[in-house]
Design a protein around this motif. Structure first.
Motif, PDB file in Angstrom:
ATOM      1  N   ALA A  54       0.832  -1.206   0.000  1.00 47.46           N
ATOM      2  CA  ALA A  54       0.000   0.000   0.000  1.00 47.46           C
ATOM      3  C   ALA A  54       0.867   1.258   0.000  1.00 47.46           C
ATOM      4  O   ALA A  54       0.564   2.240  -0.701  1.00 47.46           O
ATOM      5  CB  ALA A  54      -0.922  -0.009   1.223  1.00 47.46           C
ATOM      6  N   ALA A  55       1.959   1.245   0.779  1.00 48.12           N
ATOM      7  CA  ALA A  55       2.853   2.398   0.822  1.00 48.12           C
ATOM      8  C   ALA A  55       3.525   2.625  -0.531  1.00 48.12           C
ATOM      9  O   ALA A  55       3.675   3.774  -0.989  1.00 48.12           O
ATOM     10  CB  ALA A  55       3.905   2.202   1.907  1.00 48.12           C
ATOM     11  N   MET A  56       3.925   1.547  -1.178  1.00 53.59           N
ATOM     12  CA  MET A  56       4.556   1.663  -2.484  1.00 53.59           C
ATOM     13  C   MET A  56       3.573   2.165  -3.534  1.00 53.59           C
ATOM     14  O   MET A  56       3.931   2.975  -4.410  1.00 53.59           O
ATOM     15  CB  MET A  56       5.151   0.316  -2.897  1.00 53.59           C
ATOM     16  N   ASP A  57       2.332   1.722  -3.460  1.00 50.50           N
ATOM     17  CA  ASP A  57       1.319   2.184  -4.410  1.00 50.50           C
ATOM     18  C   ASP A  57       1.079   3.683  -4.281  1.00 50.50           C
ATOM     19  O   ASP A  57       0.866   4.376  -5.291  1.00 50.50           O
ATOM     20  CB  ASP A  57       0.003   1.429  -4.197  1.00 50.50           C
ATOM     21  N   ARG A  58       1.102   4.203  -3.051  1.00 48.82           N
ATOM     22  CA  ARG A  58       0.866   5.632  -2.846  1.00 48.82           C
ATOM     23  C   ARG A  58       1.911   6.491  -3.539  1.00 48.82           C
ATOM     24  O   ARG A  58       1.615   7.583  -4.016  1.00 48.82           O
ATOM     25  CB  ARG A  58       0.857   5.961  -1.351  1.00 48.82           C
ATOM     26  N   ILE A  59       3.155   6.030  -3.532  1.00 50.58           N
ATOM     27  CA  ILE A  59       4.223   6.862  -4.094  1.00 50.58           C
ATOM     28  C   ILE A  59       4.647   6.407  -5.484  1.00 50.58           C
ATOM     29  O   ILE A  59       5.601   6.962  -6.048  1.00 50.58           O
ATOM     30  CB  ILE A  59       5.444   6.884  -3.150  1.00 50.58           C
ATOM     31  N   ARG A 101       4.638  13.712   8.273  1.00 48.30           N
ATOM     32  CA  ARG A 101       5.086  12.322   8.323  1.00 48.30           C
ATOM     33  C   ARG A 101       5.369  11.762   6.938  1.00 48.30           C
ATOM     34  O   ARG A 101       5.861  10.639   6.818  1.00 48.30           O
ATOM     35  CB  ARG A 101       4.014  11.429   8.984  1.00 48.30           C
ATOM     36  N   VAL A 102       5.051  12.497   5.891  1.00 44.77           N
ATOM     37  CA  VAL A 102       4.999  11.883   4.569  1.00 44.77           C
ATOM     38  C   VAL A 102       6.365  11.470   4.026  1.00 44.77           C
ATOM     39  O   VAL A 102       6.451  10.534   3.223  1.00 44.77           O
ATOM     40  CB  VAL A 102       4.286  12.794   3.546  1.00 44.77           C
ATOM     41  N   PHE A 103       7.424  12.120   4.441  1.00 45.53           N
ATOM     42  CA  PHE A 103       8.740  11.766   3.914  1.00 45.53           C
ATOM     43  C   PHE A 103       9.355  10.566   4.612  1.00 45.53           C
ATOM     44  O   PHE A 103      10.098   9.804   3.995  1.00 45.53           O
ATOM     45  CB  PHE A 103       9.700  12.953   4.022  1.00 45.53           C
ATOM     46  N   SER A 104       9.081  10.400   5.893  1.00 42.91           N
ATOM     47  CA  SER A 104       9.802   9.366   6.649  1.00 42.91           C
ATOM     48  C   SER A 104       8.933   8.467   7.511  1.00 42.91           C
ATOM     49  O   SER A 104       9.400   7.430   7.979  1.00 42.91           O
ATOM     50  CB  SER A 104      10.857  10.017   7.543  1.00 42.91           C
ATOM     51  N   GLY A 105       7.692   8.860   7.767  1.00 43.02           N
ATOM     52  CA  GLY A 105       6.845   8.076   8.656  1.00 43.02           C
ATOM     53  C   GLY A 105       6.916   8.500  10.105  1.00 43.02           C
ATOM     54  O   GLY A 105       6.167   7.996  10.937  1.00 43.02           O
ATOM     55  N   ARG A 106       7.805   9.434  10.432  1.00 46.27           N
ATOM     56  CA  ARG A 106       7.894  10.001  11.778  1.00 46.27           C
ATOM     57  C   ARG A 106       7.732  11.506  11.644  1.00 46.27           C
ATOM     58  O   ARG A 106       8.305  12.115  10.742  1.00 46.27           O
ATOM     59  CB  ARG A 106       9.248   9.677  12.421  1.00 46.27           C
ATOM     60  N   ALA A 137      -1.876  10.244   7.726  1.00 46.42           N
ATOM     61  CA  ALA A 137      -2.225   9.245   8.734  1.00 46.42           C
ATOM     62  C   ALA A 137      -2.016   7.815   8.256  1.00 46.42           C
ATOM     63  O   ALA A 137      -2.082   6.875   9.058  1.00 46.42           O
ATOM     64  CB  ALA A 137      -3.681   9.430   9.165  1.00 46.42           C
ATOM     65  N   ASP A 138      -1.766   7.643   6.962  1.00 46.87           N
ATOM     66  CA  ASP A 138      -1.727   6.304   6.390  1.00 46.87           C
ATOM     67  C   ASP A 138      -0.327   5.758   6.155  1.00 46.87           C
ATOM     68  O   ASP A 138      -0.148   4.534   6.086  1.00 46.87           O
ATOM     69  CB  ASP A 138      -2.486   6.283   5.055  1.00 46.87           C
ATOM     70  N   VAL A 139       0.667   6.626   6.009  1.00 46.69           N
ATOM     71  CA  VAL A 139       1.998   6.131   5.673  1.00 46.69           C
ATOM     72  C   VAL A 139       2.548   5.302   6.824  1.00 46.69           C
ATOM     73  O   VAL A 139       2.260   5.572   7.997  1.00 46.69           O
ATOM     74  CB  VAL A 139       2.971   7.289   5.332  1.00 46.69           C
ATOM     75  N   PRO A 140       3.320   4.262   6.518  1.00 49.15           N
ATOM     76  CA  PRO A 140       3.872   3.414   7.586  1.00 49.15           C
ATOM     77  C   PRO A 140       4.894   4.175   8.426  1.00 49.15           C
ATOM     78  O   PRO A 140       5.512   5.144   7.970  1.00 49.15           O
ATOM     79  CB  PRO A 140       4.531   2.264   6.823  1.00 49.15           C
ATOM     80  N   ALA A 141       5.057   3.722   9.658  1.00 50.58           N
ATOM     81  CA  ALA A 141       5.950   4.393  10.595  1.00 50.58           C
ATOM     82  C   ALA A 141       7.412   4.294  10.151  1.00 50.58           C
ATOM     83  O   ALA A 141       7.794   3.396   9.396  1.00 50.58           O
ATOM     84  CB  ALA A 141       5.788   3.798  11.988  1.00 50.58           C
ATOM     85  N   TYR A 142       8.199   5.240  10.643  1.00 53.36           N
ATOM     86  CA  TYR A 142       9.647   5.207  10.438  1.00 53.36           C
ATOM     87  C   TYR A 142      10.184   3.880  10.984  1.00 53.36           C
ATOM     88  O   TYR A 142       9.729   3.434  12.033  1.00 53.36           O
ATOM     89  CB  TYR A 142      10.291   6.375  11.189  1.00 53.36           C
ATOM     90  N   PRO A 143      11.130   3.230  10.300  1.00 55.74           N
ATOM     91  CA  PRO A 143      11.865   3.683   9.119  1.00 55.74           C
ATOM     92  C   PRO A 143      11.334   3.161   7.784  1.00 55.74           C
ATOM     93  O   PRO A 143      11.988   3.336   6.768  1.00 55.74           O
ATOM     94  CB  PRO A 143      13.256   3.128   9.382  1.00 55.74           C
ATOM     95  N   VAL A 144      10.145   2.531   7.770  1.00 55.84           N
ATOM     96  CA  VAL A 144       9.646   1.928   6.532  1.00 55.84           C
ATOM     97  C   VAL A 144       9.400   2.989   5.460  1.00 55.84           C
ATOM     98  O   VAL A 144       9.915   2.893   4.343  1.00 55.84           O
ATOM     99  CB  VAL A 144       8.377   1.105   6.809  1.00 55.84           C
ATOM    100  N   GLN A 145       8.600   4.008   5.800  1.00 55.06           N
ATOM    101  CA  GLN A 145       8.343   5.058   4.814  1.00 55.06           C
ATOM    102  C   GLN A 145       9.636   5.763   4.409  1.00 55.06           C
ATOM    103  O   GLN A 145       9.840   6.113   3.239  1.00 55.06           O
ATOM    104  CB  GLN A 145       7.343   6.068   5.383  1.00 55.06           C
ATOM    105  N   ASN A 146      10.519   5.947   5.362  1.00 54.62           N
ATOM    106  CA  ASN A 146      11.788   6.608   5.073  1.00 54.62           C
ATOM    107  C   ASN A 146      12.590   5.825   4.035  1.00 54.62           C
ATOM    108  O   ASN A 146      13.162   6.402   3.095  1.00 54.62           O
ATOM    109  CB  ASN A 146      12.603   6.751   6.359  1.00 54.62           C
TER     110      ASN A 146
END
Length: 373
Positions: free
Chosen positions: A95-100, A276-281, A299-308
């Motif tokens: 889901a995170a990969m689809d968003r970006i 939070r959009v760049f890193s999840g934190r 509110a949807d992006v995964p927590a750091y460090p995954v989104q990062n």
């Protein structure tokens, strides 16, 4: 000649004496933007240069520390992210990969799951023990008392980042030597680790004196302190030192590129926000097109460090192409007051400004020293 050699009334506190500093100024550990050249220049000029090592491998940590020591024999510090290695489920990652995905397509990049989400903290910690910097600081989490004892045995002073009084007390309880009270004005990532981020957005002016009153160990203040007046204010509140990141990121010794520098130069007092959009934190940076574009997904992006980790290739591609609209432009609320000059010259200027703000400075320094006794 150093700042304190030229200006004997430059601010000194008990913490500065303990850490071997001529000035109670800590360069913020800006992971990805700081360099050994910057850390060495700050230390050589009388402050505490810092290496942000949250994303450095153990080998890269050792290499960077060796370069600082090649450039100066003054004390310096290293900062790590106190965190575990995540194991996100496949659905979350997809889901995170689809968003970006549209951003990847815009830069002509192929998406893939990163080989690792972050550096292994335990390995980094062992490297830190071998390197033995004068100060070992931590953010995003907290150490155990046993880990603090190991650092003390290696000759390191330990500092923890706190965004609330409760977090500051937690660091004191595990044996830390000092606490960095980081206000919501600060640039970059929030160090919150006990409560939710929303309730932990305490301003520097409110956080510092409450931490000073609650703790028996010294406090140093962070949060868009940009000049000598800010140093004077922090010391008047009882802080033993200040930590300045945004003020140093514009120095020529920092590792940021031209597009980032141009964005910092053009930013005003209302141009940053926490995202939070760049890193999840949650982290404070200059608003740009990518921050706005991904804002609906805060509110949807995964927590750091995954989104990062997922955003890493995009940030690198944007930096290479000079695209400030897609870079994480971390900066504090005081960014408009940043002055692009060599780090050593900035330390000299800060000492002069502090003297101008306080006269001889003795009264403020004495107050701060007593507060940290």
């Amino acid at each position: 000649m150093t700042a304190s050699d030229t200006h004997p009334s430059a601010p000194r506190t008990r913490l500065a004496e303990r850490w071997g500093l001529r000035l109670p100024i800590v360069q913020g550990p800006m992971t990805g933007a700081d360099t050994p050249a910057l850390a060495a220049a700050v230390s050589q000029a009388g402050g505490l240069g810092m290496l942000g090592c949250g994303m450095r491998s153990p080998a890269a940590m050792a290499e960077a520390a060796a370069e600082v020591r090649r450039r100066t024999d003054r004390p310096f510090g290293m900062n790590l992210f106190a965190q575990g290695t995540p194991a996100p489920d496949d659905a979350t990652v997809r889901a995170a990969m689809d968003r970006i995905a549209p951003l990847y397509a815009e830069f002509g990049l192929e998406q893939s799951v990163p080989a690792r989400w972050c550096e292994d903290f335990e390995a980094q910690f062992e490297a830190l023990l071998q390197i033995r910097p004068a100060v070992a600081s931590f953010t995003f989490g907290i150490l155990t008392a046993a880990q603090v004892e190991r650092l003390h045995a290696a000759g390191c002073q330990v500092a923890g980042t706190a965004t609330t009084v409760a977090e500051a007390l937690a660091w004191q309880a595990v044996g830390a030597d000092a606490v960095c009270a980081s206000g919501l004005e600060a640039g970059g990532h929030r160090g919150t680790f006990l409560a939710d981020f929303e309730s932990s957005q305490v301003g520097t002016l409110a956080l510092v004196p409450q931490c000073v009153d609650a703790l028996e160990i010294p406090v140093f203040a962070a949060g868009s302190i940009m000049d000598g007046r800010g140093i004077a204010a922090a010391l008047a509140l009882g802080a033993q030192a200040v930590q300045m990141g945004t003020a140093f990121i514009v120095c020529p010794e920092s590792g940021i590129g031209p597009a980032y520098r141009a964005a910092l130069a053009a930013a005003g007092d209302t141009d940053t926000r926490i995202t939070r959009v760049f890193s999840g934190r949650p982290a404070r940076g200059i608003v740009n097109a990518t921050m706005d574009r991904l804002a609906p997904h805060e509110a949807d992006v995964p927590a750091y460090p995954v989104q990062n980790a997922l955003m890493g290739p995009l940030r690198r591609a944007a930096a290479e192409r000079g695209r400030a609209d897609a870079i994480a432009l971390w900066a504090g609320q005081g960014v408009a007051a940043a002055r692009p000059m060599p780090a050593g010259e900035l330390l000299e200027l800060l000492a002069l400004e502090w003297r101008a703000a306080t006269g001889a400075g003795a009264a403020v320094t004495a107050t701060a020293a007593a507060a940290g006794a």
